[in-house]
Design a protein around this motif. Structure first.
Motif, PDB file in Angstrom:
ATOM      1  N   GLY A  94      -9.560   4.354  22.228  1.00 43.78           N
ATOM      2  CA  GLY A  94      -9.669   4.666  20.805  1.00 43.78           C
ATOM      3  C   GLY A  94      -8.356   5.032  20.147  1.00 43.78           C
ATOM      4  N   ARG A  95      -7.251   4.903  20.881  1.00 43.88           N
ATOM      5  CA  ARG A  95      -5.978   5.376  20.333  1.00 43.88           C
ATOM      6  C   ARG A  95      -4.971   4.263  20.064  1.00 43.88           C
ATOM      7  N   LEU A  96      -5.186   3.104  20.682  1.00 42.89           N
ATOM      8  CA  LEU A  96      -4.158   2.054  20.607  1.00 42.89           C
ATOM      9  C   LEU A  96      -4.812   0.708  20.331  1.00 42.89           C
ATOM     10  N   SER A  97      -4.449   0.113  19.202  1.00 46.45           N
ATOM     11  CA  SER A  97      -5.006  -1.209  18.905  1.00 46.45           C
ATOM     12  C   SER A  97      -4.115  -2.284  19.528  1.00 46.45           C
ATOM     13  N   GLU A  98      -4.591  -3.519  19.512  1.00 43.19           N
ATOM     14  CA  GLU A  98      -3.819  -4.609  20.124  1.00 43.19           C
ATOM     15  C   GLU A  98      -2.482  -4.828  19.429  1.00 43.19           C
ATOM     16  N   ASP A  99      -2.431  -4.528  18.137  1.00 41.74           N
ATOM     17  CA  ASP A  99      -1.155  -4.753  17.454  1.00 41.74           C
ATOM     18  C   ASP A  99      -0.205  -3.562  17.580  1.00 41.74           C
ATOM     19  N   GLY A 100      -0.611  -2.558  18.364  1.00 42.00           N
ATOM     20  CA  GLY A 100       0.287  -1.439  18.630  1.00 42.00           C
ATOM     21  C   GLY A 100       0.130  -0.274  17.671  1.00 42.00           C
ATOM     22  N   THR A 101      -0.872  -0.331  16.805  1.00 42.71           N
ATOM     23  CA  THR A 101      -1.126   0.815  15.924  1.00 42.71           C
ATOM     24  C   THR A 101      -1.754   1.937  16.753  1.00 42.71           C
ATOM     25  N   VAL A 102      -1.272   3.158  16.501  1.00 40.15           N
ATOM     26  CA  VAL A 102      -1.716   4.302  17.308  1.00 40.15           C
ATOM     27  C   VAL A 102      -2.410   5.332  16.427  1.00 40.15           C
ATOM     28  N   TRP A 103      -3.562   5.855  16.888  1.00 41.19           N
ATOM     29  CA  TRP A 103      -4.219   6.982  16.225  1.00 41.19           C
ATOM     30  C   TRP A 103      -4.292   8.103  17.242  1.00 41.19           C
ATOM     31  N   LEU A 104      -3.793   9.247  16.885  1.00 39.00           N
ATOM     32  CA  LEU A 104      -3.862  10.388  17.794  1.00 39.00           C
ATOM     33  C   LEU A 104      -4.608  11.485  17.057  1.00 39.00           C
ATOM     34  N   GLU A 105      -5.824  11.757  17.522  1.00 41.85           N
ATOM     35  CA  GLU A 105      -6.764  12.540  16.734  1.00 41.85           C
ATOM     36  C   GLU A 105      -6.269  13.946  16.382  1.00 41.85           C
ATOM     37  N   ASP A 106      -5.553  14.593  17.301  1.00 43.13           N
ATOM     38  CA  ASP A 106      -5.138  15.972  17.023  1.00 43.13           C
ATOM     39  C   ASP A 106      -3.644  16.103  16.739  1.00 43.13           C
ATOM     40  N   VAL A 107      -2.987  14.968  16.511  1.00 46.33           N
ATOM     41  CA  VAL A 107      -1.579  15.018  16.094  1.00 46.33           C
ATOM     42  C   VAL A 107      -1.597  14.882  14.579  1.00 46.33           C
ATOM     43  N   LEU A 109       5.227   5.241  20.292  1.00 43.55           N
ATOM     44  CA  LEU A 109       4.823   4.139  19.405  1.00 43.55           C
ATOM     45  C   LEU A 109       4.474   4.670  18.015  1.00 43.55           C
ATOM     46  N   ARG A 110       3.777   5.794  18.011  1.00 42.29           N
ATOM     47  CA  ARG A 110       3.390   6.411  16.729  1.00 42.29           C
ATOM     48  C   ARG A 110       4.636   6.810  15.923  1.00 42.29           C
ATOM     49  N   LEU A 111       5.566   7.493  16.590  1.00 45.47           N
ATOM     50  CA  LEU A 111       6.782   7.947  15.903  1.00 45.47           C
ATOM     51  C   LEU A 111       7.663   6.762  15.526  1.00 45.47           C
ATOM     52  N   GLY A 112       7.755   5.803  16.429  1.00 47.62           N
ATOM     53  CA  GLY A 112       8.608   4.629  16.198  1.00 47.62           C
ATOM     54  C   GLY A 112       8.120   3.810  15.017  1.00 47.62           C
ATOM     55  N   ALA A 113       6.802   3.694  14.874  1.00 54.37           N
ATOM     56  CA  ALA A 113       6.254   2.930  13.746  1.00 54.37           C
ATOM     57  C   ALA A 113       6.624   3.622  12.439  1.00 54.37           C
ATOM     58  N   ALA A 114       6.482   4.949  12.412  1.00 53.58           N
ATOM     59  CA  ALA A 114       6.757   5.684  11.181  1.00 53.58           C
ATOM     60  C   ALA A 114       8.251   5.696  10.856  1.00 53.58           C
ATOM     61  N   ARG A 115       9.086   5.647  11.872  1.00 53.23           N
ATOM     62  CA  ARG A 115      10.544   5.665  11.624  1.00 53.23           C
ATOM     63  C   ARG A 115      11.113   4.266  11.457  1.00 53.23           C
ATOM     64  N   GLY A 116      10.287   3.262  11.701  1.00 56.51           N
ATOM     65  CA  GLY A 116      10.751   1.880  11.543  1.00 56.51           C
ATOM     66  C   GLY A 116      11.643   1.411  12.673  1.00 56.51           C
ATOM     67  N   THR A 117      11.605   2.092  13.822  1.00 53.95           N
ATOM     68  CA  THR A 117      12.450   1.656  14.945  1.00 53.95           C
ATOM     69  C   THR A 117      11.690   0.763  15.929  1.00 53.95           C
ATOM     70  N   VAL A 118      10.395   0.613  15.713  1.00 58.59           N
ATOM     71  CA  VAL A 118       9.616  -0.308  16.550  1.00 58.59           C
ATOM     72  C   VAL A 118       9.065  -1.381  15.615  1.00 58.59           C
ATOM     73  N   ASP A 119       9.508  -2.606  15.787  1.00 58.48           N
ATOM     74  CA  ASP A 119       8.968  -3.637  14.898  1.00 58.48           C
ATOM     75  C   ASP A 119       7.609  -4.108  15.415  1.00 58.48           C
ATOM     76  N   GLU A 120       6.968  -4.955  14.625  1.00 63.98           N
ATOM     77  CA  GLU A 120       5.597  -5.357  14.962  1.00 63.98           C
ATOM     78  C   GLU A 120       5.505  -6.051  16.310  1.00 63.98           C
ATOM     79  N   ALA A 121       6.474  -6.923  16.576  1.00 65.61           N
ATOM     80  CA  ALA A 121       6.426  -7.687  17.824  1.00 65.61           C
ATOM     81  C   ALA A 121       6.559  -6.750  19.024  1.00 65.61           C
ATOM     82  N   ARG A 122       7.475  -5.787  18.904  1.00 66.48           N
ATOM     83  CA  ARG A 122       7.692  -4.844  20.009  1.00 66.48           C
ATOM     84  C   ARG A 122       6.447  -3.987  20.215  1.00 66.48           C
ATOM     85  N   ALA A 123       5.890  -3.502  19.108  1.00 70.04           N
ATOM     86  CA  ALA A 123       4.694  -2.651  19.198  1.00 70.04           C
ATOM     87  C   ALA A 123       3.564  -3.415  19.874  1.00 70.04           C
ATOM     88  N   ARG A 124       3.401  -4.664  19.487  1.00 73.36           N
ATOM     89  CA  ARG A 124       2.337  -5.483  20.066  1.00 73.36           C
ATOM     90  C   ARG A 124       2.581  -5.690  21.563  1.00 73.36           C
TER      91      ARG A 124
END
Ligand code: G6P
Length: 603
Positions: free
Chosen positions: A264-277, A411-426
């Motif tokens: 429930g925390r990581l989608s195939e495209d690398g999007t991360v949800w962390l419920e208590d963060v 992955l969560r921090l990298g997405a928000a800071r723009g240091t992980v691009d979509e391809a890398r996250a995936r």
């Protein structure tokens, strides 16, 4: 635990729960039906529930019970299982995690449902009641179709008072067959003194249990002809699931732990949800540094974190032993995040170091395996590792979950800071989702590790070397060996060997070289050559695809080829097994090594 048959159900269920008590839990509860269902539950030890039942016994010949290890919501009477729908006609106990918990909760709430707990389990009870239309099995099937995740659930209803229905999706479930009575449990030792004949339920199967027996079907309702498994293990073997030690059992649980930790925390495209963060993207964008603090194996997990935070976020990251950090008068700014990692969430040094963050006006994020632990209560943000209770003092599966948790965080921090691009996250997401299968593959090669263990069992010293992420793994491999085999060992960056330790490398001295990081491959080979030139015996941990390594190492333990960033997750497994087998060959008490404690709550 469940029972249906001619005997009083409550004492049998309580006894079963107690037989699994050693695994750790935070609350317990029981539901018994004599036509209508009554529930009793209590936070804390099973004895608290026994006191309630003495005062108010629950009579009936069918029932279910549960000991809880919190995942959603802290330990409390209200959060203890079983959970009921509002009518009290449907009760559920459940192990594991419902990934789409929030969606289900929102949907139920939109239709006016009110909840008495913070658990995902209660939602299942609501769903079963809502879907019930005269056929309990059908209502459970529909509930399963709505609930994503890895779990086992057990349902009982006063509408159909002769049966218990259970479903397995990843979390274990067994049925014990008696004479005119049937038992249900998450594991065999709970009922082994009643029967030795079991039906082992597999993933995506449902079982309908009555006093006469049990019928197994697929989750879609296709009947399955399951053969009876006769268990000849004694009680002690059964507790360990047939493994010789808890440590080995826990090593083998790692693929499942990874699945749970990702659930429930990581989608195939690398999007991360962390419920208590709970920090937001603006906070992440302004982050200037990450500190990690921990002790023992958790510190070694932090070594991986330090490296991946630096590499992926391109900001400074430092891991510090908690007992050092607490007295180091560190310079921590308000835009710096302190991550405290602790399996137990109770290690005194780690708690003290974690308290530094609020003193400096910075946030503290805890990575811990125990919901409601002291560390989680101190934290601003929490990332639970979901490894389940770990019994062996030497940590394996909890360490594994700490690594996975940190990859999620980066992955969560990298997405928000723009240091992980979509391809890398995936790509990283794909690697993480593939990891359980990769670890299964490594575990299938245990025999090769046994051969390596036989080679080093009589050594006086063993050295572990690696670079970058491989060095972090070397540290953990060395600690594991020390802890349980009592063999002296040291780990160091491969490049450091020549600055002193090489003086100790003589004919036959074993050196374990972890060599997965392609960017420094040749450098580690050079260190291996230095060892070989002094007569050392090199055991390498390398990718399947590495054909070069055989020319340099005496023995190679293989792992599947993968993204170098994720390699530590797989590379640590042969080292855990190596420590285990050396200790076994040396005849040690593997689960309870001398002088060590699972949780060190004093300074
Ligand atoms: C003790 C245990 C270690 C553990 C360390 C930190 O020393 O023996 O296995 O790594 O404590 O424990 P924690 O619960 O904080 O992760």
């Amino acid at each position: 635990m469940g029972y249906v048959g001619p005997q009083e159900a409550a004492p049998i269920i309580m006894d079963g729960l107690k037989r699994l008590e050693y695994r750790g839990y935070d609350s317990a509860g029981i539901a018994i039906s004599d036509g209508s269902i009554r529930v009793s539950k209590a936070e804390g030890k099973i004895v608290n529930l026994e006191v309630l039942l003495e005062a108010e016994p629950l009579a009936g010949h069918i029932g279910i019970g549960h000991t809880r290890w919190a995942t959603h919501g802290p330990p409390s009477d209200a959060n203890a299982h079983p959970h009921s729908d509002p009518s009290g006609e449907f009760v559920v106990v459940h192990n594991g995690i419902i990934e789409n918990f929030q969606d289900i909760k929102d949907e139920l709430a939109a239709h006016g449902s009110e909840f008495t707990s913070e658990t995902d389990t209660e939602l299942l009870a609501h769903l079963v009641a809502r879907e019930y239309d005269g056929d309990l099995a059908d209502a459970v099937r529909k509930t399963v179709a709505l609930s994503e995740g890895a779990y086992a659930m057990v349902v009982m209803s006063s509408r159909e008072p002769e049966k218990i229905i259970a479903v397995r999706k990843i979390s274990p479930l067994v049925i014990g067959l008696g004479e005119g009575e049937t038992f249900l449990a998450s594991d065999i030792p709970a009922v082994l003194h009643h029967t030795r004949d079991f039906l082992i339920i597999e993933d995506d199967e449902m079982v309908i249990v009555t006093a006469e027996g049990a019928s197994v079907e697929t989750i879609d309702g296709e009947p399955i002809d399951r053969e009876i498994t006769h268990i000849d293990w004694d009680a002690e073997q059964a507790e360990k699931g047939g493994y010789e030690h808890f440590m080995l059992k826990e090593i083998y649980e790692q693929p499942e732990v990874i699945t749970e930790t990702l659930a429930g925390r990581l989608s195939e495209d690398g999007t991360v949800w962390l419920e208590d963060v709970v920090f937001d993207d603006a906070y992440i964008a302004e982050l200037e540094r990450v500190w990690i603090t921990a002790c023992g194996t958790a510190y070694h997990a932090g070594l991986i974190g330090q490296e991946i935070f630096r590499r992926i976020l391109r900001i400074p990251a430092n891991v510090e032993y908690a007992h050092e950090l607490r007295y180091a008068d560190p310079i921590i700014g308000p835009r710096e995040l302190l991550i405290a990692i602790s399996q137990s969430g109770e290690t005194a040094d780690t708690l003290a170091a974690a308290r530094i963050a609020p003193d400096h006006g910075s946030r503290m994020l805890s990575v811990t395996n125990v919901v409601g632990s002291t560390l989680s209560r101190y934290a601003d943000d929490i990332l639970y590792t979901r490894a389940g209770p770990e019994i062996s003092v030497a940590s394996t599966k909890a360490y594994m979950a700490m690594l996975i948790a940190q990859y999620l965080l980066v992955l969560r921090l990298g997405a928000a800071r723009g240091t992980v691009d979509e391809a890398r996250a995936r790509a990283v997401a794909h690697g993480l989702h593939s990891m359980p299968a990769a670890i299964e593959e490594v575990l299938r090669r245990e025999d090769e590790v046994v051969a390596a263990a036989e080679r080093i069992v009589d050594a006086d010293d063993v050295y572990f070397i690696g670079r970058g992420l491989d060095y972090a793994i070397a540290m953990e491999g060395s600690l594991k060996l020390k802890e349980i085999s009592y063999l002296h060992s040291e780990a160091m960056p491969a490049g450091e060997l020549k600055h002193g330790t090489l003086a100790l490398i003589t004919e036959g001295v074993p050196v374990v070289a972890i060599i997965t990081q392609r960017s420094v491959y040749g450098k580690t080979i050079s260190a291996i050559q230095e060892v070989k030139a002094r007569g050392g015996y090199v055991i390498a941990v390398a990718y399947d695809t590495d054909t070069e390594i055989e020319r340099h190492a005496d023995m190679v333990l293989r792992i599947p080829d993968m993204d170098d960033l994720l390699a530590p997750v797989a590379a640590v497994v042969p080292l855990q097994l190596l420590a285990y087998h050396v200790a076994r060959l040396r005849g040690h008490d593997i689960d309870q090594p001398r002088n060590l404690a699972k949780s060190v709550t004093v300074e």
